[in-house]
Design a protein around this motif. Structure first.
Motif, mmCIF file in Angstrom:
data_model
loop_
_atom_site.group_PDB
_atom_site.id
_atom_site.type_symbol
_atom_site.label_atom_id
_atom_site.label_comp_id
_atom_site.label_asym_id
_atom_site.label_seq_id
_atom_site.Cartn_x
_atom_site.Cartn_y
_atom_site.Cartn_z
ATOM 1 N N THR A 10 0.832 -1.205 0.000
ATOM 2 C CA THR A 10 0.000 0.000 0.000
ATOM 3 C C THR A 10 0.866 1.254 0.000
ATOM 4 O OG1 THR A 10 -1.761 -1.173 1.155
ATOM 5 C CG2 THR A 10 -1.799 1.238 1.275
ATOM 6 N N ARG A 11 1.922 1.249 0.798
ATOM 7 C CA ARG A 11 2.834 2.399 0.837
ATOM 8 C C ARG A 11 3.459 2.642 -0.533
ATOM 9 N NH1 ARG A 11 6.166 0.982 6.406
ATOM 10 N NH2 ARG A 11 4.414 1.313 7.834
ATOM 11 N N ARG A 12 3.905 1.572 -1.174
ATOM 12 C CA ARG A 12 4.531 1.722 -2.495
ATOM 13 C C ARG A 12 3.519 2.208 -3.531
ATOM 14 N NH1 ARG A 12 7.205 -3.219 -0.790
ATOM 15 N NH2 ARG A 12 5.772 -4.423 -2.073
ATOM 16 N N TYR A 13 2.308 1.663 -3.490
ATOM 17 C CA TYR A 13 1.269 2.078 -4.436
ATOM 18 C C TYR A 13 0.937 3.568 -4.260
ATOM 19 C CZ TYR A 13 -3.158 2.465 -6.854
ATOM 20 O OH TYR A 13 -4.166 2.874 -7.686
ATOM 21 N N THR A 14 0.846 4.016 -3.023
ATOM 22 C CA THR A 14 0.555 5.422 -2.752
ATOM 23 C C THR A 14 1.657 6.315 -3.309
ATOM 24 O OG1 THR A 14 -0.658 4.804 -0.754
ATOM 25 C CG2 THR A 14 0.068 7.097 -0.917
ATOM 26 N N LEU A 15 2.908 5.906 -3.137
ATOM 27 C CA LEU A 15 4.029 6.667 -3.694
ATOM 28 C C LEU A 15 3.991 6.643 -5.218
ATOM 29 C CD1 LEU A 15 6.633 8.296 -3.393
ATOM 30 C CD2 LEU A 15 7.868 6.133 -3.081
ATOM 31 N N GLN A 16 3.730 5.484 -5.803
ATOM 32 C CA GLN A 16 3.636 5.387 -7.265
ATOM 33 C C GLN A 16 2.600 6.360 -7.814
ATOM 34 O OE1 GLN A 16 2.895 1.093 -7.322
ATOM 35 N NE2 GLN A 16 4.615 0.853 -8.740
ATOM 36 N N GLN A 17 1.421 6.386 -7.213
ATOM 37 C CA GLN A 17 0.348 7.257 -7.691
ATOM 38 C C GLN A 17 0.730 8.727 -7.570
ATOM 39 O OE1 GLN A 17 -1.054 4.555 -9.319
ATOM 40 N NE2 GLN A 17 -2.610 6.114 -9.338
ATOM 41 N N ALA A 18 1.337 9.096 -6.453
ATOM 42 C CA ALA A 18 1.728 10.490 -6.245
ATOM 43 C C ALA A 18 2.810 10.915 -7.238
ATOM 44 C CB ALA A 18 2.211 10.692 -4.810
ATOM 45 N N VAL A 19 3.773 10.041 -7.481
ATOM 46 C CA VAL A 19 4.848 10.349 -8.432
ATOM 47 C C VAL A 19 4.277 10.525 -9.835
ATOM 48 C CG1 VAL A 19 6.881 9.363 -9.579
ATOM 49 C CG2 VAL A 19 6.700 9.318 -7.093
ATOM 50 N N LEU A 20 3.382 9.645 -10.211
ATOM 51 C CA LEU A 20 2.782 9.722 -11.544
ATOM 52 C C LEU A 20 1.918 10.973 -11.697
ATOM 53 C CD1 LEU A 20 2.235 8.384 -14.298
ATOM 54 C CD2 LEU A 20 0.348 7.162 -13.213
#
Length: 150
Positions: A10-20
């Protein structure tokens, strides 16, 4: 019962979405020990590449026998190998790459920026902002830690 593997995903997915969405970058090269632990559950000598889409990969210098539950681990000896290893792992060369500039030395940044023909952006502020919002799992861990310290 806490499911830490789900928490890290979940932490990685949240970072991925924010970066994108906010930076339109291709990925984040996580380098700092605190952030490696926060996003992978382990501290190791190396980097975790988190693309904006897809699964992360860990480039590990030491310990060579490291295993991560849901992250491919690729050993390396020299950072000069990273672009080639990234391509071998199935990723295209990033055009825009982020890292926590406040967590790595100037020498390390200069070395990495010479290896990747990419526009570099700082991920430090974004990561600190995301980490400041605590999940129920984190709150439970904090409560348990407080009880142990009391």
């Amino acid at each position: 019962m806490m499911d830490m593997e789900r928490e890290w995903k979940t932490r990685r997915y949240t970072l991925q979405q924010a970066v994108l969405e906010q930076y339109h970058a291709d990925g984040v090269l996580i380098a700092g020990n605190a952030n490696l632990f926060y996003y992978t559950g382990r501290v190791f000598t190396g980097y975790c590449y988190l693309p904006v889409q897809g699964e992360p990969v860990a480039f590990v210098r030491m310990p060579q026998n490291l295993t991560l539950a849901d992250i491919s681990v690729i050993p390396f000896r020299n950072p000069k190998q990273l672009p080639e290893l990234l391509c071998q792992a199935g990723f295209s060369a990033p055009r825009v790459l982020m890292t926590e500039l406040g967590s790595i030395s100037a020498q390390e940044y200069l070395q990495l920026s010479s290896l990747f023909e990419a526009e570099w952006r700082d991920a430090g502020t974004l990561i600190r902002t995301l980490r400041s919002v605590k999940s129920s799992c984190e709150l439970e861990l904090i409560r348990k830690t407080c009880i142990l310290h009391a």
